[in-house]
Design a protein around this motif. Sequence first.
Motif, mmCIF file in Angstrom:
data_model
loop_
_atom_site.group_PDB
_atom_site.id
_atom_site.type_symbol
_atom_site.label_atom_id
_atom_site.label_comp_id
_atom_site.label_asym_id
_atom_site.label_seq_id
_atom_site.Cartn_x
_atom_site.Cartn_y
_atom_site.Cartn_z
ATOM 1 N N ALA A 224 0.834 -1.206 0.000
ATOM 2 C CA ALA A 224 0.000 0.000 0.000
ATOM 3 C C ALA A 224 0.869 1.256 0.000
ATOM 4 C CB ALA A 224 -0.925 -0.013 1.221
ATOM 5 N N GLU A 225 1.965 1.242 0.729
ATOM 6 C CA GLU A 225 2.857 2.408 0.773
ATOM 7 C C GLU A 225 3.540 2.642 -0.574
ATOM 8 O OE1 GLU A 225 4.152 2.337 5.518
ATOM 9 O OE2 GLU A 225 5.293 1.187 4.037
ATOM 10 N N ILE A 226 3.917 1.559 -1.247
ATOM 11 C CA ILE A 226 4.543 1.701 -2.562
ATOM 12 C C ILE A 226 3.561 2.346 -3.548
ATOM 13 C CG2 ILE A 226 5.468 0.419 -4.543
ATOM 14 C CD1 ILE A 226 6.575 -1.608 -2.514
ATOM 15 N N LYS A 227 2.291 1.949 -3.481
ATOM 16 C CA LYS A 227 1.276 2.544 -4.350
ATOM 17 C C LYS A 227 1.131 4.037 -4.065
ATOM 18 C CE LYS A 227 -1.502 -1.647 -5.025
ATOM 19 N NZ LYS A 227 -2.824 -2.288 -4.801
ATOM 20 N N ARG A 228 1.191 4.418 -2.806
ATOM 21 C CA ARG A 228 1.075 5.834 -2.445
ATOM 22 C C ARG A 228 2.282 6.630 -2.944
ATOM 23 N NH1 ARG A 228 -0.586 5.761 3.870
ATOM 24 N NH2 ARG A 228 -0.360 8.023 3.598
ATOM 25 N N ILE A 229 3.455 6.025 -2.913
ATOM 26 C CA ILE A 229 4.656 6.707 -3.413
ATOM 27 C C ILE A 229 4.545 6.939 -4.917
ATOM 28 C CG2 ILE A 229 7.156 6.510 -3.744
ATOM 29 C CD1 ILE A 229 7.230 4.868 -1.149
ATOM 30 N N LEU A 230 4.104 5.913 -5.645
ATOM 31 C CA LEU A 230 3.958 6.046 -7.100
ATOM 32 C C LEU A 230 2.909 7.097 -7.447
ATOM 33 C CD1 LEU A 230 4.186 2.286 -8.141
ATOM 34 C CD2 LEU A 230 5.889 4.071 -8.525
ATOM 35 N N GLN A 231 1.866 7.179 -6.652
ATOM 36 C CA GLN A 231 0.846 8.212 -6.870
ATOM 37 C C GLN A 231 1.423 9.596 -6.604
ATOM 38 O OE1 GLN A 231 -2.423 7.114 -4.313
ATOM 39 N NE2 GLN A 231 -3.142 5.465 -5.671
ATOM 40 N N ALA A 331 3.397 11.705 0.076
ATOM 41 C CA ALA A 331 2.591 10.495 0.194
ATOM 42 C C ALA A 331 2.035 10.308 1.601
ATOM 43 C CB ALA A 331 3.433 9.278 -0.191
ATOM 44 N N GLY A 332 2.431 11.193 2.528
ATOM 45 C CA GLY A 332 1.942 11.113 3.895
ATOM 46 C C GLY A 332 2.584 10.013 4.706
ATOM 47 N N LEU A 333 3.789 9.587 4.297
ATOM 48 C CA LEU A 333 4.464 8.491 4.986
ATOM 49 C C LEU A 333 5.467 8.961 6.033
ATOM 50 C CD1 LEU A 333 5.060 6.055 1.981
ATOM 51 C CD2 LEU A 333 3.196 6.063 3.650
ATOM 52 N N VAL A 334 5.972 10.187 5.908
ATOM 53 C CA VAL A 334 6.883 10.765 6.902
ATOM 54 C C VAL A 334 6.492 12.214 7.128
ATOM 55 C CG1 VAL A 334 8.809 9.254 6.260
ATOM 56 C CG2 VAL A 334 8.580 11.501 5.188
ATOM 57 N N ALA A 335 6.893 12.729 8.265
ATOM 58 C CA ALA A 335 6.609 14.128 8.570
ATOM 59 C C ALA A 335 7.660 15.021 7.936
ATOM 60 C CB ALA A 335 6.580 14.329 10.078
#
Length: 377
Positions: A224-231, A331-335
């Motif tokens: 799911a995180e990889i998909k968010r990065i690609l987006q 992607a909202g994965l890190v601040a």
Amino acid sequence: MAVSLVDGCRETTLDTIKRYAYCYAAMSSIHRQTGRPNWFCAFTIGGKRVFRSTKTADKKQAREICRAWHKAALLARKGNGKLTVEAAREVIARGVGDVFAATNVESLPSATVRTWCETWLEAKSLEAEASTHSRYARIAGRFIEFLGAKADRDIATLEPLDITRFRDREAKELSRATANLSLKVLRVCFGEAMRQELRTGNPAVKVKVLELRDKSTRRAFTTAEIKRILQACGDDAEWRGLVLFGLYLGQRLGDLAKLTWRAVNLESNEIAFTARKTGRRIVLPLVQPLADYLSGLPAGDDPDAFIFPRAASATRTGTLSNQFRELLVSAGLVAPRSHESTGKGRSQSRETSALSFHSLRHSVVTMLKQAGVSDVL
């Protein structure tokens, strides 16, 4: 028995018994006994007259050796019976140089710690990548700054304790990992000094690396995180490609950024290149998602053209790492990082993030294990 006075009393007939007694007690002299090839040195230590073999049958060498011992004894007498470490090093360095010069046309090879580091860095500028050379230069610069006045002393006087104290300061002010990296660089630097016969030993080899108390906190990305990065890549096709290559090839960002079309073999469906860090030749399969990505790029006639030209133009891999972090922020994965001053300076170590481009390499391993691929592969 042949006798030759070294300092103050030349090899001349002594005028009086008093003059002889003074010279005998205060000066050094070399002697050679019948049947013994090597010269002996006579000098005074702590009011006692001692005789020691110079281990050489060469009179010029013996005289210089004896003179060095005599100077050390005089310095000890001036220091109330104690010879400081610094004074001893200076006497030894000068004495060895004098002995060498007494019987050789060329002078003894020598260099200060500072000049040797500069020489070594100049050679490395031709051998290493620009980013690697910059890292070496920063470490050498910090070491020279740490040594202070000692940096301008002969490299032969450098001791393991100097390296140990520098390692400990690196660990305290930066991190243990940085301290270990600095130690390894100094090992290479002074190992080359040994090969150039500027030292008889490598002081950095005798210093141990520090045990890392905290293991790496980096982890793999989830699907799911990889998909968010690609987006988050949006219309940036180059970064989308770098993420895909990092995911399916599991290689370092710096190596992927420098990939050229020559590395791609569409007939064998392989990508082959040499890793910059290790120098190893790497051949990997060109999986379908990567083949699809490459087919969508503009075709060119230059095999040495970069696949990712913008990334290849970056002078430091750290620049690309920061750009990837911005993708993670989007992607909202890190601040986002705060740019406010902490008062600790730029040299202060930064906390290792759990997610970075390196996490894609962990993702590859996880994907292979989930697919049942052996660890041996």
